[in-house]
Design a protein around this motif. Structure first.
Motif, PDB file in Angstrom:
ATOM      1  N   VAL A  83      91.098 -36.794  16.889  1.00 50.72           N
ATOM      2  CA  VAL A  83      91.063 -35.615  16.197  1.00 50.72           C
ATOM      3  C   VAL A  83      91.474 -35.832  14.814  1.00 50.72           C
ATOM      4  N   LEU A  84      90.583 -35.360  13.706  1.00 49.89           N
ATOM      5  CA  LEU A  84      90.570 -35.313  12.188  1.00 49.89           C
ATOM      6  C   LEU A  84      91.042 -34.187  11.676  1.00 49.89           C
ATOM      7  N   GLN A  85      92.104 -34.070  10.906  1.00 43.72           N
ATOM      8  CA  GLN A  85      92.421 -32.996  10.155  1.00 43.72           C
ATOM      9  C   GLN A  85      93.096 -33.394   9.003  1.00 43.72           C
ATOM     10  N   GLY A  86      93.124 -32.280   7.981  1.00 38.38           N
ATOM     11  CA  GLY A  86      93.915 -32.855   6.724  1.00 38.38           C
ATOM     12  C   GLY A  86      93.069 -33.961   6.056  1.00 38.38           C
ATOM     13  N   ALA A  87      93.898 -35.019   5.473  1.00 36.35           N
ATOM     14  CA  ALA A  87      93.541 -35.798   4.864  1.00 36.35           C
ATOM     15  C   ALA A  87      92.594 -36.911   5.345  1.00 36.35           C
ATOM     16  N   ALA A  88      92.558 -37.025   6.730  1.00 40.30           N
ATOM     17  CA  ALA A  88      91.970 -37.946   7.448  1.00 40.30           C
ATOM     18  C   ALA A  88      90.481 -37.469   7.592  1.00 40.30           C
ATOM     19  N   LYS A  89      90.432 -36.026   7.803  1.00 46.20           N
ATOM     20  CA  LYS A  89      89.138 -35.371   7.620  1.00 46.20           C
ATOM     21  C   LYS A  89      88.398 -35.322   6.460  1.00 46.20           C
ATOM     22  N   ALA A  90      89.126 -35.141   5.313  1.00 48.82           N
ATOM     23  CA  ALA A  90      88.583 -35.012   4.040  1.00 48.82           C
ATOM     24  C   ALA A  90      87.943 -36.559   3.674  1.00 48.82           C
ATOM     25  N   VAL A 168      89.188 -28.715  12.146  1.00 50.49           N
ATOM     26  CA  VAL A 168      89.302 -29.751  13.038  1.00 50.49           C
ATOM     27  C   VAL A 168      88.000 -30.476  13.186  1.00 50.49           C
ATOM     28  N   GLY A 169      88.081 -31.798  13.151  1.00 47.76           N
ATOM     29  CA  GLY A 169      86.767 -32.565  13.237  1.00 47.76           C
ATOM     30  C   GLY A 169      87.266 -33.317  14.655  1.00 47.76           C
ATOM     31  N   LEU A 170      86.251 -33.630  15.475  1.00 54.29           N
ATOM     32  CA  LEU A 170      86.610 -34.586  16.701  1.00 54.29           C
ATOM     33  C   LEU A 170      85.618 -35.623  16.818  1.00 54.29           C
ATOM     34  N   MET A 171      85.940 -36.599  17.032  1.00 56.90           N
ATOM     35  CA  MET A 171      84.843 -37.812  17.328  1.00 56.90           C
ATOM     36  C   MET A 171      85.213 -38.250  18.629  1.00 56.90           C
ATOM     37  N   PHE A 172      84.174 -38.605  19.418  1.00 49.38           N
ATOM     38  CA  PHE A 172      84.138 -39.080  20.693  1.00 49.38           C
ATOM     39  C   PHE A 172      83.481 -40.681  20.838  1.00 49.38           C
ATOM     40  N   THR A 173      84.383 -41.529  21.471  1.00 52.40           N
ATOM     41  CA  THR A 173      83.766 -42.804  21.420  1.00 52.40           C
ATOM     42  C   THR A 173      83.831 -43.237  22.954  1.00 52.40           C
ATOM     43  N   LEU A 174      83.194 -44.194  23.159  1.00 52.48           N
ATOM     44  CA  LEU A 174      83.023 -44.925  24.703  1.00 52.48           C
ATOM     45  C   LEU A 174      82.966 -46.163  24.512  1.00 52.48           C
ATOM     46  N   SER A 214      77.659 -43.876  12.248  1.00 56.49           N
ATOM     47  CA  SER A 214      78.486 -44.518  13.345  1.00 56.49           C
ATOM     48  C   SER A 214      79.285 -45.430  12.485  1.00 56.49           C
ATOM     49  N   SER A 215      78.955 -46.341  11.706  1.00 54.42           N
ATOM     50  CA  SER A 215      79.637 -47.586  11.295  1.00 54.42           C
ATOM     51  C   SER A 215      80.538 -47.036  10.442  1.00 54.42           C
ATOM     52  N   ILE A 216      80.231 -45.915   9.542  1.00 51.51           N
ATOM     53  CA  ILE A 216      81.294 -45.284   8.674  1.00 51.51           C
ATOM     54  C   ILE A 216      82.422 -44.638   9.548  1.00 51.51           C
ATOM     55  N   VAL A 217      82.007 -43.830  10.593  1.00 52.20           N
ATOM     56  CA  VAL A 217      82.841 -43.064  11.243  1.00 52.20           C
ATOM     57  C   VAL A 217      83.883 -43.857  11.956  1.00 52.20           C
ATOM     58  N   LEU A 218      83.334 -44.998  12.737  1.00 57.55           N
ATOM     59  CA  LEU A 218      84.342 -45.999  13.443  1.00 57.55           C
ATOM     60  C   LEU A 218      85.106 -46.723  12.769  1.00 57.55           C
ATOM     61  N   GLU A 219      84.692 -47.046  11.497  1.00 53.98           N
ATOM     62  CA  GLU A 219      85.651 -47.853  10.337  1.00 53.98           C
ATOM     63  C   GLU A 219      86.671 -46.885  10.012  1.00 53.98           C
ATOM     64  N   HIS A 220      86.340 -45.608   9.680  1.00 50.56           N
ATOM     65  CA  HIS A 220      87.244 -44.543   9.074  1.00 50.56           C
ATOM     66  C   HIS A 220      88.536 -44.273  10.283  1.00 50.56           C
ATOM     67  N   GLY A 224      88.254 -49.484  17.742  1.00 51.12           N
ATOM     68  CA  GLY A 224      87.947 -51.071  18.120  1.00 51.12           C
ATOM     69  C   GLY A 224      86.458 -51.504  18.097  1.00 51.12           C
ATOM     70  N   PRO A 225      86.339 -52.917  18.071  1.00 50.41           N
ATOM     71  CA  PRO A 225      84.888 -53.227  18.215  1.00 50.41           C
ATOM     72  C   PRO A 225      84.177 -52.836  19.292  1.00 50.41           C
ATOM     73  N   GLN A 226      85.011 -52.541  20.491  1.00 57.31           N
ATOM     74  CA  GLN A 226      84.288 -52.314  21.596  1.00 57.31           C
ATOM     75  C   GLN A 226      83.778 -50.805  21.722  1.00 57.31           C
ATOM     76  N   GLU A 227      84.107 -50.139  20.702  1.00 62.27           N
ATOM     77  CA  GLU A 227      83.791 -48.466  20.889  1.00 62.27           C
ATOM     78  C   GLU A 227      82.667 -48.193  20.228  1.00 62.27           C
ATOM     79  N   MET A 228      81.718 -47.442  21.100  1.00 57.02           N
ATOM     80  CA  MET A 228      80.610 -46.921  20.162  1.00 57.02           C
ATOM     81  C   MET A 228      80.990 -45.466  20.174  1.00 57.02           C
ATOM     82  N   LEU A 229      80.300 -44.878  19.109  1.00 59.21           N
ATOM     83  CA  LEU A 229      80.034 -43.416  18.598  1.00 59.21           C
ATOM     84  C   LEU A 229      79.151 -42.565  19.708  1.00 59.21           C
TER      85      LEU A 229
END
Ligand SMILES: Cc1cc2nc3c(=O)[nH]c(=O)nc-3n(C[C@H](O)[C@H](O)[C@H](O)COP(=O)(O)O)c2cc1C
Length: 262
Positions: A83-90, A168-174, A214-220, A224-229
């Motif tokens: 869940v991204l809000q505030g500075a994390a989302k910006a 609110v921005g949401l990112m879902f990983t698997l 996804s590479s930018i999102v996952l790093e931000h 972990g390396p096992q997660e995909m977006l």
């Protein structure tokens, strides 16, 4: 025999399992107002302009809890939500918008920005190709963006990477080790989330657009390396004056997609 019973007992007696009484009451429960369930489903659509108003934390937690009542194969519950809000989302917005601009200037960067899986087909076939085309034409038509107006198209697409101004921005990983079926489970989870949100006056927009970055999102988000977006999502209260939120989409009638076999 004891071994079998032990395995069975371990399977059913988890801390999260429901007691027999609760299960019976779930079986017998009448949904007090089916029409409001239907209304939440019918009135969910993708909102692409949000107000800055914050969403209370308790509301977010409740919507996520309801989402997690989704079924999943073997109850694996493969979802992981950021869940991204505030500075994390910006911060993510800034990085991704910059990458989106850079990709436009330098198309050769394409190989750097790849989705983790094919959400869309590599080559479209009808009737899906025609529907997709119609969807794009209708949206851009509503916004007065003509064919070939690439600056305006780019700017509209860029709105995705600003979460359409949602608070609110949401990112879902698997986990990359999971099977394709987990994407089905995820779809049910996301639909639950969007419908539960709708029932509370919130709106949403699921966004596969993020998958390119996804590479930018996952790093931000510190995945972990096992997660995909799997997908992103904007969530918040709608801007009722925004023209883009007048966009509505048709559906084929039941008889067009149903085969009755007797
Ligand atoms: C998994 C998924 C990904 C989507 N990705 C995007 C997206 O990146 N950007 C966008 O504007 N809409 C996106 N959409 C919204 C679809 O365009 C929309 O659901 C479809 O046109 C039907 O309209 P409705 O949701 O308003 O009923 C996505 C929808 C889903 C289910």
């Amino acid at each position: 025999m004891w071994q079998v019973w032990l395995i069975f007992a371990q399977a059913v007696e988890t801390p999260e399992s429901r007691s027999g009484t609760n299960l019976m009451s779930q079986l017998n429960a009448l949904i007090p107002d089916p029409s409001s369930v239907d209304a939440a489903i019918e009135n969910r659509f993708c909102v692409r302009a949000f107000l800055p108003d914050q969403v209370p934390r308790e509301m977010l937690e409740e919507v996520l809890r309801l989402a997690s009542r989704a079924p999943s194969g073997s109850n694996a519950q493969p979802w992981k939500v950021y869940v991204l809000q505030g500075a994390a989302k910006a911060g993510l917005v800034e990085k991704t918008c910059a990458a989106h601009d850079a990709l436009r200037e330098h198309p050769e960067l394409e190989s750097k920005f790849r989705p983790d899986y094919d959400y869309y087909p590599r080559s479209w076939v009808d009737p899906y190709r025609a529907r997709r085309r119609q969807n794009g034409l209708s949206l851009y038509g509503l916004l007065g963006i003509g064919k070939g107006e690439s600056d305006k198209m780019h700017a509209q697409h860029q709105r995705n990477f600003k979460f359409f101004d949602a608070p609110v921005g949401l990112m879902f990983t698997l986990d990359r080790g999971m099977g394709q079926g987990s994407l089905m489970d995820y779809g049910m989870f996301m639909q639950n989330l969007m419908v539960a949100a709708r029932a509370r006056g919130l709106h949403s927009c699921a966004q596969a657009a993020w998958n390119t970055y996804s590479s930018i999102v996952l790093e931000h988000i510190g995945a972990g390396p096992q997660e995909m977006l799997v997908c992103g999502m904007s969530l918040g209260f709608p801007d009722k004056d925004a023209l883009v939120n007048e966009f509505s989409t048709p559906r084929d009638p039941v008889q067009a997609f149903t085969h009755w076999l007797e």
